[in-house]
Design a protein around this motif. Sequence first.
Motif, short mmCIF file in Angstrom:
data_model
loop_
_atom_site.label_atom_id
_atom_site.label_comp_id
_atom_site.label_asym_id
_atom_site.label_seq_id
_atom_site.Cartn_x
_atom_site.Cartn_y
_atom_site.Cartn_z
N ASN A 21 7.70 17.39 -19.62
CA ASN A 21 7.34 16.34 -18.65
C ASN A 21 6.87 16.95 -17.33
N LYS A 22 7.61 17.94 -16.85
CA LYS A 22 7.24 18.60 -15.60
C LYS A 22 5.89 19.30 -15.76
N ASN A 49 3.43 18.42 -17.81
CA ASN A 49 2.37 17.41 -17.86
C ASN A 49 2.08 16.83 -16.48
N VAL A 50 3.12 16.60 -15.68
CA VAL A 50 2.93 16.08 -14.32
C VAL A 50 2.15 17.10 -13.49
N ASN A 69 13.35 18.41 -20.91
CA ASN A 69 12.32 17.67 -20.17
C ASN A 69 11.26 18.57 -19.56
#
Length: 74
Positions: free
Chosen positions: A6-7, A9-10, A3
Motif C-alpha cells: 500500500n505504501k 502504491n501511494v 501493508n
Amino acid sequence: MENRFNKYNVTRDLIVSLEKEGKVLAIYPSEPLFISNLEKDVDKLTNIYNLGYSDANNMISKIKKYIGGGKNEE
C-alpha cells in the motif's frame, strides 16, 4: 510487511502525479528487472548496469532540459 504494498502504491502514485506537474523527473528502467535485491551474479548485475546506462543515455536531452529548467546547455 503486510501493508508494504500500500505504501509503495501511494508513493508511486505521488511520483506519477508530481511528474505530470513537471515537479520531478522520474527515470524508470525501459524493461522489467527480473533480479533480486540480493543478486550476486556478476553477469546479471552487469546487464542491469548496461540497461541503466543505455536508458540514461537515451534520456540525456530530457534530463539536461529538466536540470537546466529548459535553458540551452553549452
